[in-house]
Scaffold this active site. Structure first.
Site, PDB file in Angstrom:
ATOM      1  N   GLY A 107       0.863  -1.189   0.000  1.00 44.12           N
ATOM      2  CA  GLY A 107       0.000   0.000   0.000  1.00 44.12           C
ATOM      3  C   GLY A 107       0.895   1.232   0.000  1.00 44.12           C
ATOM      4  O   GLY A 107       2.034   1.182  -0.466  1.00 44.12           O
ATOM      5  N   ILE A 133       2.537   2.901   2.440  1.00 47.08           N
ATOM      6  CA  ILE A 133       3.812   2.875   3.177  1.00 47.08           C
ATOM      7  C   ILE A 133       4.756   1.825   2.591  1.00 47.08           C
ATOM      8  O   ILE A 133       5.953   2.087   2.405  1.00 47.08           O
ATOM      9  CB  ILE A 133       3.559   2.667   4.689  1.00 47.08           C
ATOM     10  CG1 ILE A 133       2.702   3.823   5.241  1.00 47.08           C
ATOM     11  CG2 ILE A 133       4.883   2.591   5.449  1.00 47.08           C
ATOM     12  CD1 ILE A 133       2.212   3.654   6.672  1.00 47.08           C
ATOM     13  N   THR A 192       6.917  -2.280  11.103  1.00 43.61           N
ATOM     14  CA  THR A 192       6.425  -0.948  11.502  1.00 43.61           C
ATOM     15  C   THR A 192       4.906  -0.881  11.303  1.00 43.61           C
ATOM     16  O   THR A 192       4.344   0.200  11.241  1.00 43.61           O
ATOM     17  CB  THR A 192       7.080   0.171  10.647  1.00 43.61           C
ATOM     18  OG1 THR A 192       6.895  -0.148   9.262  1.00 43.61           O
ATOM     19  CG2 THR A 192       8.547   0.350  10.955  1.00 43.61           C
ATOM     20  N   SER A 193       4.248  -2.066  11.173  1.00 43.68           N
ATOM     21  CA  SER A 193       2.800  -2.029  10.909  1.00 43.68           C
ATOM     22  C   SER A 193       2.017  -2.162  12.217  1.00 43.68           C
ATOM     23  O   SER A 193       1.808  -1.156  12.908  1.00 43.68           O
ATOM     24  CB  SER A 193       2.420  -3.092   9.886  1.00 43.68           C
ATOM     25  OG  SER A 193       2.626  -4.399  10.385  1.00 43.68           O
ATOM     26  N   ARG A 194       1.656  -3.368  12.581  1.00 45.66           N
ATOM     27  CA  ARG A 194       0.988  -3.587  13.865  1.00 45.66           C
ATOM     28  C   ARG A 194       1.551  -4.859  14.483  1.00 45.66           C
ATOM     29  O   ARG A 194       1.776  -5.864  13.786  1.00 45.66           O
ATOM     30  CB  ARG A 194      -0.526  -3.753  13.673  1.00 45.66           C
ATOM     31  CG  ARG A 194      -1.277  -2.453  13.420  1.00 45.66           C
ATOM     32  CD  ARG A 194      -1.268  -1.521  14.631  1.00 45.66           C
ATOM     33  NE  ARG A 194      -2.012  -0.298  14.420  1.00 45.66           N
ATOM     34  CZ  ARG A 194      -1.477   0.854  14.003  1.00 45.66           C
ATOM     35  NH1 ARG A 194      -0.187   0.948  13.753  1.00 45.66           N
ATOM     36  NH2 ARG A 194      -2.235   1.932  13.865  1.00 45.66           N
ATOM     37  N   GLU A 203       1.026  -4.197  23.033  1.00 48.32           N
ATOM     38  CA  GLU A 203       1.483  -2.857  23.393  1.00 48.32           C
ATOM     39  C   GLU A 203       0.705  -2.258  24.541  1.00 48.32           C
ATOM     40  O   GLU A 203      -0.521  -2.427  24.575  1.00 48.32           O
ATOM     41  CB  GLU A 203       1.310  -1.926  22.171  1.00 48.32           C
ATOM     42  CG  GLU A 203       2.522  -1.910  21.298  1.00 48.32           C
ATOM     43  CD  GLU A 203       2.363  -1.030  20.079  1.00 48.32           C
ATOM     44  OE1 GLU A 203       2.672  -1.525  18.996  1.00 48.32           O
ATOM     45  OE2 GLU A 203       1.934   0.127  20.219  1.00 48.32           O
ATOM     46  N   HIS A 238       6.865   2.387  19.187  1.00 43.89           N
ATOM     47  CA  HIS A 238       5.806   2.733  18.226  1.00 43.89           C
ATOM     48  C   HIS A 238       5.901   4.222  17.832  1.00 43.89           C
ATOM     49  O   HIS A 238       4.964   5.000  18.035  1.00 43.89           O
ATOM     50  CB  HIS A 238       4.413   2.414  18.772  1.00 43.89           C
ATOM     51  CG  HIS A 238       3.383   2.272  17.683  1.00 43.89           C
ATOM     52  ND1 HIS A 238       2.284   1.465  17.788  1.00 43.89           N
ATOM     53  CD2 HIS A 238       3.304   2.836  16.444  1.00 43.89           C
ATOM     54  CE1 HIS A 238       1.555   1.542  16.682  1.00 43.89           C
ATOM     55  NE2 HIS A 238       2.168   2.373  15.845  1.00 43.89           N
TER      56      HIS A 238
HETATM   57  C1  DGY Z   1      -0.501   4.892  12.580  1.00 46.41           C
HETATM   58  O1  DGY Z   1      -0.838   6.080  12.416  1.00 46.41           O
HETATM   59  O2  DGY Z   1      -1.291   3.972  12.417  1.00 46.41           O
HETATM   60  C2  DGY Z   1       0.916   4.626  12.941  1.00 46.41           C
HETATM   61  O3  DGY Z   1       1.060   3.372  13.481  1.00 46.41           O
HETATM   62  C3  DGY Z   1       1.445   5.706  13.835  1.00 46.41           C
HETATM   63  O4  DGY Z   1       2.792   5.505  14.130  1.00 46.41           O
END
Ligand code: DGY
Length: 328
Positions: A158, A160, A238-240, A269, A287
């Site tokens: 997508g 990112i 860096t997603s979830r 988290e 995060h």
């Molecule tokens: C979001 O905006 O979903 C990101 O994870 C922020 O860092």
């Protein structure tokens, strides 16, 4: 002109640019503490409010959504909205918005920062140097992995994921990607190849995760997938957090199935698996991928603009459930 002033609950202090924009038209109440509010604190703050401006860490479930009958708009200060029960909001006719686009580059840059930190052992070497262990140049000291001319695997192409891949240009990398749809930009600009997850895992030197958290992506990366990666592979998330089985990742890092990992997000988290904290082959961030002054200001303004539109009864520019506006 009579102002139609409404009441908005903001669950945390966000950049002034966003708060000022809201205050120009409406009354706002900001949760006063610098921590994640508990569910009952959100419900309390929401009492008598027309709008809720929330963060990705707030549990906006059906209890919260149904707790206030005046609630007309939920604007999230984040691009990911897996913390919000969209179905419950939609059922109540409440539009929900997010902040896409404005944090794309900062998040992709963080993915690169993690990729380099792990491949060149930056954090480990910094600690080593500060601890006074550097006694002179060493032929075997802090050996890492090259980045140039290697294969980058992007899971989720997508906004990112695409930005992450495009930034590989200077490193002459082969790019593989997994996505539900063909990404013409990546194929044209990078000659990238859309492949099955198994091939990406087996062939990539660097694997970067960019999918949203949904029922389908929960634990997308588990023991089986980690075992398919190269021993020299570096994994970046860096997603979830819940997209990865954190227990399996700990095992993979402890037993060196892969070279290392760079993580900005965690399965539970803000709790982080204790074992991760002890390992040298993982770099951890709180995060903070979107945490640049510019991105956070733009997120604040975008969330406020969405809120203002929603409270006017207009479709917010970044509405994630536009079906609430379809006339029945
Ligand atoms: C979001 O905006 O979903 C990101 O994870 C922020 O860092």
């Amino acid at each position: 002109m009579v102002k139609n002033t409404m009441k908005i609950f903001v669950t945390r202090i966000i950049p002034k640019s966003g708060l000022d924009l809201l205050k120009k038209y409406h009354e706002i109440e900001v949760f006063p503490h610098d921590r994640i509010p508990a569910k009952d604190e959100i419900i309390k703050g929401l009492r008598g409010k027309d709008g809720l401006l929330c963060l990705l860490s707030d549990p906006i479930d059906k209890d919260v959504i149904n707790s206030e009958s005046n609630l007309k708009m939920i604007a999230s200060y984040a691009v990911g909205y897996d913390n919000i029960d969209i179905a419950a909001a939609t059922k109540k006719g409440i539009p929900v918005s997010n902040t896409p686009g404005v944090l794309t580059d900062s998040t992709a840059e963080m993915a690169w920062a993690l990729l380099f930190s792990v491949s060149r052992r930056i954090v480990e070497a910094d600690k080593f140097t500060r601890d006074g262990k550097f006694i002179g140049w060493g032929p075997m000291l802090m050996l890492g992995q090259d980045v140039s001319n290697k294969t980058l695997g992007i899971i989720g192409a997508g906004r990112i994921g695409t930005a992450m891949a495009l930034k590989s240009k200077g490193f002459n990398m082969k790019v593989l990607y997994v996505s539900g749809h063909k990404n013409n930009v990546l194929e044209k600009e990078l000659n990238a190849e859309k492949v099955k997850l198994s091939r990406l895992l087996e062939e990539s030197d660097f694997i970067s995760l960019h999918v949203p958290l949904t029922d389908k992506t929960h634990h997308l990366i588990g023991e089986k997938e980690l075992r398919m990666m190269k021993e020299t592979a570096i994994f970046v998330n860096t997603s979830r957090g819940p997209v990865v089985d954190e227990k399996a990742l700990v095992k993979a890092l402890k037993e060196n199935w892969i070279f290392g990992a760079g993580l900005d997000v965690y399965e539970n988290e803000p709790k982080i698996a204790k074992e991760l904290l002890k390992l040298d082959n993982v770099v951890l961030q709180p995060h903070s991928a979107s945490a640049t002054v510019n991105s956070r200001n733009r997120m604040a303004v975008m969330a406020a603009e969405n809120m203002l539109a929603g409270l006017k009864g207009e479709v917010p520019p970044n509405c994630v459930n536009p079906e609430v506006f379809v006339k029945k």
